[in-house]
Design a protein around this motif. Structure first.
Motif, short mmCIF file in Angstrom:
data_model
loop_
_atom_site.label_atom_id
_atom_site.label_comp_id
_atom_site.label_asym_id
_atom_site.label_seq_id
_atom_site.Cartn_x
_atom_site.Cartn_y
_atom_site.Cartn_z
N PRO A 41 38.89 7.85 12.61
CA PRO A 41 40.16 7.75 13.34
C PRO A 41 40.40 9.01 14.15
N ALA A 42 41.18 8.88 15.20
CA ALA A 42 41.48 10.02 16.06
C ALA A 42 42.27 11.06 15.26
N PRO A 43 41.87 12.33 15.35
CA PRO A 43 42.61 13.36 14.61
C PRO A 43 44.02 13.53 15.19
N VAL A 44 44.93 13.91 14.32
CA VAL A 44 46.32 14.12 14.73
C VAL A 44 46.64 15.60 14.61
N LEU A 45 47.03 16.21 15.71
CA LEU A 45 47.43 17.61 15.71
C LEU A 45 48.93 17.67 15.44
N ALA A 46 49.34 18.42 14.43
CA ALA A 46 50.75 18.57 14.10
C ALA A 46 51.11 20.04 14.22
N CYS A 47 52.11 20.35 15.03
CA CYS A 47 52.55 21.72 15.26
C CYS A 47 53.13 22.29 13.95
N ILE A 48 52.65 23.48 13.56
CA ILE A 48 53.13 24.05 12.31
C ILE A 48 54.49 24.72 12.45
N ILE A 49 54.99 24.82 13.67
CA ILE A 49 56.30 25.43 13.89
C ILE A 49 57.37 24.35 14.09
N SER A 50 57.12 23.43 15.02
CA SER A 50 58.14 22.43 15.34
C SER A 50 57.93 21.10 14.61
N LYS A 55 48.05 12.72 18.96
CA LYS A 55 46.65 12.38 18.71
C LYS A 55 45.78 13.12 19.70
N THR A 56 44.56 13.37 19.28
CA THR A 56 43.60 14.03 20.15
C THR A 56 42.23 13.40 19.92
N SER A 57 41.27 13.79 20.70
CA SER A 57 39.92 13.25 20.53
C SER A 57 39.05 14.26 19.79
N HIS A 58 37.99 13.75 19.19
CA HIS A 58 37.05 14.62 18.49
C HIS A 58 36.38 15.58 19.47
N ASN A 59 36.05 15.09 20.65
CA ASN A 59 35.39 15.93 21.66
C ASN A 59 36.28 17.11 22.06
N TYR A 60 37.56 16.84 22.34
CA TYR A 60 38.49 17.91 22.72
C TYR A 60 38.58 18.95 21.60
N LEU A 61 38.72 18.47 20.38
CA LEU A 61 38.87 19.36 19.24
C LEU A 61 37.62 20.22 19.05
N ASN A 62 36.44 19.62 19.15
CA ASN A 62 35.20 20.38 18.98
C ASN A 62 34.99 21.38 20.11
N ASP A 63 35.29 20.99 21.35
CA ASP A 63 35.13 21.91 22.49
C ASP A 63 36.06 23.11 22.38
N LYS A 64 37.31 22.85 22.00
CA LYS A 64 38.27 23.95 21.86
C LYS A 64 37.89 24.87 20.71
N ALA A 65 37.42 24.30 19.62
CA ALA A 65 37.00 25.11 18.48
C ALA A 65 35.81 26.00 18.85
N LYS A 66 34.87 25.44 19.61
CA LYS A 66 33.72 26.22 20.03
C LYS A 66 34.14 27.35 20.98
N ARG A 67 35.06 27.05 21.91
CA ARG A 67 35.51 28.05 22.87
C ARG A 67 36.24 29.20 22.19
N LEU A 68 37.02 28.90 21.13
CA LEU A 68 37.80 29.93 20.45
C LEU A 68 37.07 30.54 19.26
N ALA A 69 35.87 30.06 18.97
CA ALA A 69 35.05 30.55 17.86
C ALA A 69 35.75 30.36 16.52
N LEU A 76 43.14 22.08 13.37
CA LEU A 76 44.01 21.03 12.84
C LEU A 76 45.10 21.62 11.94
N ALA A 77 44.75 22.66 11.18
CA ALA A 77 45.70 23.25 10.24
C ALA A 77 46.64 24.25 10.91
N ASN A 78 46.26 24.80 12.07
CA ASN A 78 47.04 25.87 12.70
C ASN A 78 47.41 25.56 14.14
N TYR A 79 47.71 24.32 14.44
CA TYR A 79 48.05 23.91 15.81
C TYR A 79 49.49 24.31 16.14
N VAL A 80 49.67 24.87 17.33
CA VAL A 80 51.01 25.17 17.87
C VAL A 80 51.09 24.47 19.22
#
Length: 181
Positions: A41-50, A55-69, A76-80
Protein backbone atom coordinates in the motif's frame (compact mmCIF):
# COMPACT_ATOMS: atom_id res chain seq x y z
CA UNK A 1 -15.14 -33.03 -0.23
CA UNK A 2 -16.66 -31.96 -3.48
CA UNK A 3 -14.51 -32.29 -6.62
CA UNK A 4 -13.32 -29.00 -8.11
CA UNK A 5 -14.14 -29.99 -11.69
CA UNK A 6 -17.48 -31.56 -12.47
CA UNK A 7 -18.26 -33.21 -15.76
CA UNK A 8 -21.69 -32.65 -17.22
CA UNK A 9 -23.27 -33.54 -20.53
CA UNK A 10 -24.16 -30.45 -22.53
CA UNK A 11 -26.79 -30.76 -25.26
CA UNK A 12 -25.15 -28.54 -27.85
CA UNK A 13 -23.75 -31.19 -30.12
CA UNK A 14 -20.17 -29.97 -30.14
CA UNK A 15 -18.77 -32.60 -27.88
CA UNK A 16 -20.03 -35.73 -26.24
CA UNK A 17 -18.11 -35.07 -23.02
CA UNK A 18 -17.99 -31.30 -22.62
CA UNK A 19 -16.98 -30.15 -19.14
CA UNK A 20 -17.86 -27.09 -17.11
CA UNK A 21 -16.07 -25.72 -14.07
CA UNK A 22 -17.61 -25.76 -10.68
CA UNK A 23 -18.53 -22.18 -9.52
CA UNK A 24 -16.82 -22.84 -6.20
CA UNK A 25 -13.60 -23.67 -8.05
CA UNK A 26 -13.83 -20.41 -10.04
CA UNK A 27 -14.31 -18.37 -6.87
CA UNK A 28 -11.32 -19.95 -5.14
CA UNK A 29 -9.17 -19.44 -8.23
CA UNK A 30 -10.09 -15.72 -8.42
CA UNK A 31 -9.26 -15.27 -4.73
CA UNK A 32 -5.81 -16.78 -5.28
CA UNK A 33 -5.16 -14.41 -8.22
CA UNK A 34 -6.22 -11.37 -6.19
CA UNK A 35 -3.97 -12.32 -3.28
CA UNK A 36 -0.94 -12.71 -5.53
CA UNK A 37 -1.56 -9.31 -7.17
CA UNK A 38 -1.70 -7.28 -3.92
CA UNK A 39 0.90 -4.54 -3.91
CA UNK A 40 2.45 -2.68 -1.05
CA UNK A 41 0.00 0.00 0.00
CA UNK A 42 1.06 3.59 -0.55
CA UNK A 43 2.95 4.93 2.47
CA UNK A 44 1.26 7.68 4.47
CA UNK A 45 3.36 10.60 5.67
CA UNK A 46 2.02 12.11 8.91
CA UNK A 47 3.43 15.42 10.16
CA UNK A 48 4.81 15.00 13.68
CA UNK A 49 3.99 18.61 14.54
CA UNK A 50 0.54 19.29 13.07
CA UNK A 51 -0.71 15.74 12.56
CA UNK A 52 -1.58 16.38 8.89
CA UNK A 53 -1.13 13.32 6.73
CA UNK A 54 -0.86 12.57 3.04
CA UNK A 55 -0.18 9.58 0.84
CA UNK A 56 3.04 9.34 -1.08
CA UNK A 57 4.71 6.93 -3.46
CA UNK A 58 7.49 4.48 -2.68
CA UNK A 59 9.65 6.05 -5.41
CA UNK A 60 9.33 9.57 -3.94
CA UNK A 61 10.13 8.28 -0.46
CA UNK A 62 13.18 6.30 -1.61
CA UNK A 63 14.55 9.17 -3.75
CA UNK A 64 14.19 11.68 -0.92
CA UNK A 65 15.78 9.29 1.57
CA UNK A 66 18.73 8.74 -0.76
CA UNK A 67 19.15 12.49 -1.36
CA UNK A 68 19.14 13.26 2.40
CA UNK A 69 21.25 10.20 3.34
CA UNK A 70 18.61 8.84 5.73
CA UNK A 71 16.35 5.80 5.63
CA UNK A 72 12.80 5.89 4.31
CA UNK A 73 11.63 4.66 7.73
CA UNK A 74 13.25 7.74 9.30
CA UNK A 75 11.37 9.98 6.86
CA UNK A 76 8.07 8.24 7.65
CA UNK A 77 8.69 8.69 11.39
CA UNK A 78 10.01 12.29 11.19
CA UNK A 79 7.95 13.96 8.46
CA UNK A 80 7.18 17.69 8.80
CA UNK A 81 4.72 19.14 6.29
CA UNK A 82 5.70 21.88 3.86
CA UNK A 83 3.17 24.27 5.41
CA UNK A 84 4.58 23.79 8.92
CA UNK A 85 8.17 24.26 7.68
CA UNK A 86 7.27 27.51 5.92
CA UNK A 87 5.38 28.78 8.97
CA UNK A 88 8.32 27.98 11.26
CA UNK A 89 10.76 29.74 8.90
CA UNK A 90 8.41 32.73 8.81
CA UNK A 91 8.85 33.13 12.57
CA UNK A 92 5.82 31.36 14.08
CA UNK A 93 6.52 29.52 17.31
CA UNK A 94 6.40 25.74 17.51
CA UNK A 95 3.80 25.95 20.30
CA UNK A 96 1.40 27.80 17.94
CA UNK A 97 1.61 25.07 15.28
CA UNK A 98 1.92 21.89 17.34
CA UNK A 99 -1.23 19.80 17.76
CA UNK A 100 0.51 16.53 18.68
CA UNK A 101 1.79 15.56 22.12
CA UNK A 102 5.32 14.80 20.97
CA UNK A 103 8.08 16.72 22.75
CA UNK A 104 10.54 18.24 20.29
CA UNK A 105 13.72 20.00 21.40
CA UNK A 106 15.16 22.98 19.54
CA UNK A 107 18.06 20.90 18.14
CA UNK A 108 15.68 18.17 16.93
CA UNK A 109 13.46 20.83 15.37
CA UNK A 110 16.40 22.33 13.47
CA UNK A 111 17.28 18.88 12.04
CA UNK A 112 13.64 18.19 11.15
CA UNK A 113 13.23 21.50 9.32
CA UNK A 114 16.57 21.10 7.53
CA UNK A 115 15.68 17.58 6.30
CA UNK A 116 12.05 18.35 5.37
CA UNK A 117 12.46 21.84 3.91
CA UNK A 118 13.75 23.04 0.55
CA UNK A 119 15.18 26.20 2.08
CA UNK A 120 18.74 26.98 1.01
CA UNK A 121 19.52 28.71 4.31
CA UNK A 122 21.74 26.39 6.33
CA UNK A 123 22.84 28.68 9.16
CA UNK A 124 19.76 28.68 11.38
CA UNK A 125 18.63 27.43 14.79
CA UNK A 126 15.63 27.52 17.09
CA UNK A 127 15.33 29.26 20.46
CA UNK A 128 12.30 28.19 22.48
CA UNK A 129 10.69 26.91 19.29
CA UNK A 130 11.19 30.16 17.34
CA UNK A 131 13.28 30.26 14.16
CA UNK A 132 16.52 32.24 14.32
CA UNK A 133 18.99 32.82 11.52
CA UNK A 134 22.31 34.56 11.13
CA UNK A 135 21.57 37.89 9.58
CA UNK A 136 23.90 38.77 6.71
CA UNK A 137 25.84 42.01 6.91
CA UNK A 138 23.79 44.81 5.43
CA UNK A 139 24.76 45.78 1.92
CA UNK A 140 25.99 49.33 1.46
CA UNK A 141 23.25 51.42 -0.02
CA UNK A 142 24.18 53.61 -2.95
CA UNK A 143 22.85 57.04 -2.13
CA UNK A 144 22.12 59.52 -4.87
CA UNK A 145 23.60 62.93 -4.19
CA UNK A 146 22.23 66.06 -5.80
CA UNK A 147 23.82 69.47 -6.10
CA UNK A 148 21.44 70.85 -3.46
CA UNK A 149 22.68 68.25 -0.95
CA UNK A 150 26.30 69.34 -1.24
CA UNK A 151 27.45 71.98 1.21
CA UNK A 152 30.84 73.65 1.03
CA UNK A 153 32.52 75.28 3.97
CA UNK A 154 33.83 78.63 2.84
CA UNK A 155 36.88 80.02 4.59
CA UNK A 156 38.00 83.62 4.55
CA UNK A 157 40.44 84.14 1.67
CA UNK A 158 44.07 84.35 2.65
CA UNK A 159 46.09 87.40 1.58
CA UNK A 160 47.91 86.57 -1.60
CA UNK A 161 50.30 89.23 -2.92
CA UNK A 162 49.47 90.20 -6.43
CA UNK A 163 52.14 90.23 -9.10
CA UNK A 164 52.13 93.12 -11.51
CA UNK A 165 52.13 92.10 -15.11
CA UNK A 166 55.45 92.36 -16.89
CA UNK A 167 55.75 94.40 -19.99
CA UNK A 168 56.49 92.40 -23.13
CA UNK A 169 60.02 92.76 -24.42
CA UNK A 170 61.12 92.67 -27.99
CA UNK A 171 63.70 90.25 -29.32
CA UNK A 172 66.51 92.77 -29.24
CA UNK A 173 65.73 93.81 -25.64
CA UNK A 174 65.72 90.17 -24.48
CA UNK A 175 69.01 89.51 -26.31
CA UNK A 176 70.62 92.54 -24.75
CA UNK A 177 69.51 91.46 -21.26
CA UNK A 178 71.00 88.02 -21.76
CA UNK A 179 74.32 89.48 -22.90
CA UNK A 180 74.56 91.66 -19.79
CA UNK A 181 74.49 88.72 -17.50
Amino acid sequence: MMPLIKEEYIQHGLSRLATTKNPLYTKLRNMEKNMSKKKNPAPVLACIISGQSRKTSHNYLNDKAKRLAVSSEWLLANYVSKFVCSQLRAGRALSDLQTTDQKITDKELAVLVMKNSKSRITDFWFENGVYQTAKPAPKPVAKKVTVEDITIEAEAPKFVPTVEPVKEATFEEALAELQEA
